[in-house]
Design a protein around this motif. Structure first.
Motif, mmCIF file in Angstrom:
data_model
loop_
_atom_site.group_PDB
_atom_site.id
_atom_site.type_symbol
_atom_site.label_atom_id
_atom_site.label_comp_id
_atom_site.label_asym_id
_atom_site.label_seq_id
_atom_site.Cartn_x
_atom_site.Cartn_y
_atom_site.Cartn_z
ATOM 1 N N LEU A 78 0.874 -1.310 -0.306
ATOM 2 C CA LEU A 78 0.302 -0.179 -0.419
ATOM 3 C C LEU A 78 0.858 1.069 0.140
ATOM 4 C CD1 LEU A 78 -3.374 -1.367 3.028
ATOM 5 C CD2 LEU A 78 -2.691 -1.600 0.260
ATOM 6 N N LEU A 96 2.288 1.887 -3.553
ATOM 7 C CA LEU A 96 1.091 2.430 -4.464
ATOM 8 C C LEU A 96 1.363 3.561 -4.646
ATOM 9 C CD1 LEU A 96 -1.065 -0.860 -4.851
ATOM 10 C CD2 LEU A 96 0.352 -0.153 -6.192
ATOM 11 N N GLU A 97 0.973 4.121 -2.874
ATOM 12 C CA GLU A 97 0.832 5.710 -2.493
ATOM 13 C C GLU A 97 1.920 6.338 -3.173
ATOM 14 O OE1 GLU A 97 0.332 8.150 1.319
ATOM 15 O OE2 GLU A 97 0.523 5.993 1.402
ATOM 16 N N GLY A 110 2.239 5.487 -7.633
ATOM 17 C CA GLY A 110 1.188 5.684 -7.642
ATOM 18 C C GLY A 110 0.833 3.631 -9.145
ATOM 19 N N LEU A 111 -0.686 3.808 -8.904
ATOM 20 C CA LEU A 111 -1.116 2.721 -9.232
ATOM 21 C C LEU A 111 -0.841 2.654 -11.235
ATOM 22 C CD1 LEU A 111 -2.565 0.422 -8.888
ATOM 23 C CD2 LEU A 111 -4.718 1.549 -9.697
ATOM 24 N N GLY A 112 0.222 1.455 -10.577
ATOM 25 C CA GLY A 112 0.286 0.494 -12.401
ATOM 26 C C GLY A 112 1.980 -0.042 -12.218
ATOM 27 N N TRP A 125 4.263 -1.303 -11.446
ATOM 28 C CA TRP A 125 4.128 -2.954 -10.823
ATOM 29 C C TRP A 125 5.296 -2.565 -10.822
ATOM 30 C CZ3 TRP A 125 0.579 -3.235 -8.292
ATOM 31 C CH2 TRP A 125 -1.113 -2.600 -9.019
ATOM 32 N N VAL A 159 6.840 -0.705 -7.804
ATOM 33 C CA VAL A 159 6.140 -1.249 -6.296
ATOM 34 C C VAL A 159 6.729 -2.546 -5.328
ATOM 35 C CG1 VAL A 159 4.099 -1.660 -5.451
ATOM 36 C CG2 VAL A 159 3.812 0.375 -6.763
ATOM 37 N N ARG A 213 1.155 -7.193 -9.136
ATOM 38 C CA ARG A 213 -0.347 -7.148 -9.334
ATOM 39 C C ARG A 213 -0.907 -8.050 -9.956
ATOM 40 N NH1 ARG A 213 0.824 -7.003 -15.867
ATOM 41 N NH2 ARG A 213 0.465 -9.707 -15.013
ATOM 42 N N TYR A 259 -2.612 -7.956 -6.080
ATOM 43 C CA TYR A 259 -3.620 -6.375 -5.551
ATOM 44 C C TYR A 259 -4.818 -6.635 -6.291
ATOM 45 C CZ TYR A 259 -4.990 -1.917 -5.151
ATOM 46 O OH TYR A 259 -5.812 -0.206 -4.746
ATOM 47 N N TYR A 267 -8.071 -6.904 -3.642
ATOM 48 C CA TYR A 267 -7.980 -5.307 -3.074
ATOM 49 C C TYR A 267 -9.460 -5.305 -3.713
ATOM 50 C CZ TYR A 267 -4.964 -4.921 0.103
ATOM 51 O OH TYR A 267 -3.711 -4.813 1.338
ATOM 52 N N ILE A 268 -8.938 -5.047 -5.779
ATOM 53 C CA ILE A 268 -9.948 -4.816 -6.336
ATOM 54 C C ILE A 268 -11.277 -5.925 -6.574
ATOM 55 C CG2 ILE A 268 -10.292 -4.516 -9.084
ATOM 56 C CD1 ILE A 268 -8.690 -2.771 -6.772
#
Length: 562
Positions: free
Chosen positions: A123, A126-127, A130-132, A134, A137, A151, A154, A158-159
């Motif tokens: 988390l 990602l903060e 940024g999302l994407g 990977w 991250v 990926r 997550y 979560y999604i």
């Protein structure tokens, strides 16, 4: 202890406790500037964040660490031994500053193979990134996690959760995974996974370096000034077209005369300028379409193909580029290939005519002649001792004559055999032709079919089936014409029998070829037949000579007597 709520305690110093000043020069300068640098969290070699003790610089990533909760101490961590001894540095004051005990949350909370510490790093990454992103991250999470694994975790956790945006096991009272997999078992499994992936990474071949991503700048393409991300050029066709309309304004209701209802001259001028601007944009788009369709942006590939061509083929290809605007890429490629083939055929025919003029009777002798010709061209001119130019430095030898490779292939000695192998069906019958033979085979008769080194490729015909040679009766009072150098124009286009015919009738080769063309054309109109009277009218020469020519054509089988 709940996740994210570390225990806080206050510790009072013992009597006689002193605070040693261990601040480095870098930290002192940072304090003077009013900035506290992050030194205790760095990127580890195995990925993920690595926590360092601010006093002894020990690695406290996988153990319990003490973090100062004072606002003035940003990311200030201590190991347990330094905390127990009361060690300090920078502005940390253990007598008054609150602290938090942060343990290693290496227990599963959402899934069986991800710990709570990894969930927090996920988390946090990602903060930050940024999302994407990977890859970044995954490096932030560490533990040899790859970007696909991060990926997928997550998205699935979560999604695709039924309690989106929270995971399914987000309830703090849900301890099913903790009871199923104890801390020691989970940590042993995590350590084993990291060791296995570490060994696999050492045994894996070295990865290729990451290439710089293509950006929309003129310097990142093999064609200077082209921006691939925007599909535009730094300098476009009619690059100044926008300057004429950049300050032009159109307001509702402007340009119409309320009394007459017609356009004002100023509005008509604006519309004319807009039409010119649109025409330039269309021209610009058409040129871009040609560039993209004919793959002109692949500069290196086109240059390599151009280097393989001869000078004549390059000049021919450059002249044909103007036709690319009228054709698609496939048709233009076929068009240029056929042009090159025609050019090579013309070169080969010219070379064969030159060999025939030199009385070369076979292709192998012609190849030897070309090699000796190049050697003679490279040989410097001889200079004697009494020559005025004898003391002058000899000029550099001339470059060898560049013979087109395709032309050489068309004149190669083995070409008739290759053509014979490519044609599975028999070749159609052709009129008898002959080439000038050397002294060794000057007495041989004309042959049909392709020749190899001056000899036929078909089985020998028995003497009883050979067509007898045409014997032309001599003309009374006419002396045969001897062809000298001044009257041998187009003589190489005639066969041996035609040369004898022209010599007996005292006809030059060029007028004879005109008569031959007229007779054959007239015969083709009537299905190959022709009357003797019609032949006399076409020839327009002496009747006896036209009769001899007509009889010769009938004997050769070119026309039929009607």
């Amino acid at each position: 202890m709940a996740l994210g709520t570390p225990r806080k305690r206050r510790r009072s110093p013992s009597p006689g406790f002193s605070l040693p000043d261990q601040r480095s020069s870098e930290e002192s300068s940072s304090d003077d500037m009013g900035v506290i640098k992050r030194k205790n969290i760095v990127k580890g070699n195995e990925g993920g964040l690595k926590y360092i003790c601010d006093v002894c610089s020990a690695d406290i990533t996988s153990t319990v660490r003490i973090r100062c909760a004072q606002a003035a101490c940003n990311d200030y961590d201590l190991c347990v031994p330094c905390f127990s001894k009361g060690e300090t540095s920078r502005d940390h004051d253990p007598r008054t500053h609150p602290f938090s005990v942060i343990e290693q949350h290496s227990i599963p909370i959402y899934t069986r193979d991800w710990g709570a510490d990894e969930e927090l790093l996920l988390l946090e990454g990602l903060e930050v990134y940024g999302l994407g992103s990977w890859s970044d991250v995954a490096d932030h999470v560490g533990g040899f996690r790859i970007k696909e694994e991060v990926r997928d975790h997550y998205i699935e956790t979560y999604i695709q959760s039924a309690k989106f945006p929270l995971p399914e096991n987000a309830d703090p009272k849900d301890l099913s995974l903790v009871e199923e997999i104890p801390r020691e078992k989970f940590q042993a499994r995590k350590k084993r996974r990291i060791e296995e992936r570490k060994e696999a990474a050492k045994a894996a071949p070295p990865a290729t370096p990451k290439q710089k991503p293509t950006a929309s700048v003129p310097a990142c393409h093999e064609v200077q000034g082209y921006m691939p991300g925007r599909l535009e050029f730094e300098v476009e066709h009619h690059n100044e077209a926008e300057e004429a309309v950049q300050s032009m304004q159109f307001d509702p209701g402007d340009g119409i005369d309320p009394r007459t209802g017609k356009l004002d001259p100023e509005m008509e001028l604006k519309l004319l300028v807009m039409n010119i601007y649109n025409a330039r944009l269309t021209s610009r788009a058409d040129r871009k379409k040609i560039i993209f369709e004919h793959e002109l942006l692949q500069y290196r590939r086109n240059t390599n193909l151009d280097k393989k061509r001869t000078k004549e083929e390059r000049d021919l290809h450059n002249k044909a580029k103007s036709f690319a605007r009228m054709m698609n890429h496939q048709d233009f490629e076929s068009f240029t290939v056929n042009l090159e083939y025609e050019h090579n055929l013309r070169q080969a025919i010219s070379q064969l005519q030159d060999w025939r003029q030199m009385r070369i009777g076979d292709l192998k002798a012609g190849e030897k002649y070309e090699q000796e010709k190049q050697i003679r061209a490279q040989r410097p001119a001889p200079t004697g001792s009494l020559d005025r130019a004898g003391g002058i430095r000899a000029p550099k030898p001339t470059a060898p004559i560049e013979t087109p490779s395709a032309t050489t292939a068309l004149c190669a000695p083995e070409i008739p055999e290759r053509l014979k192998a490519n044609h599975s069906h028999p070749l159609p019958a052709q009129p008898p032709t002959a080439i000038p033979h050397s002294s060794t085979n000057s007495a041989s008769t004309p042959t049909k079919g392709p020749l190899t080194n001056g000899n036929t490729n078909i089985p020998a015909t028995p003497p009883s089936q050979l067509k007898p040679k045409y014997l032309m009766p001599a003309l009374n009072g006419t002396t045969p014409l001897r062809f000298a150098s001044e009257n041998t124009t187009d003589l190489h286009l005639l066969t041996r029998e035609e040369v004898d015919l022209c010599s007996a009738l005292r006809l030059r080769p060029k007028p004879y070829l005109v008569i031959k063309e007229g007779l054959i054309k007239e015969a083709m109109k009537s299905g190959g037949g022709l009357k003797r009277k019609s032949a006399k009218e076409i020839c327009k020469i002496d009747a006896s000579k036209s009769t001899r020519i007509f009889d010769f054509f009938v004997h050769a089988g070119w026309i039929q007597k009607v």
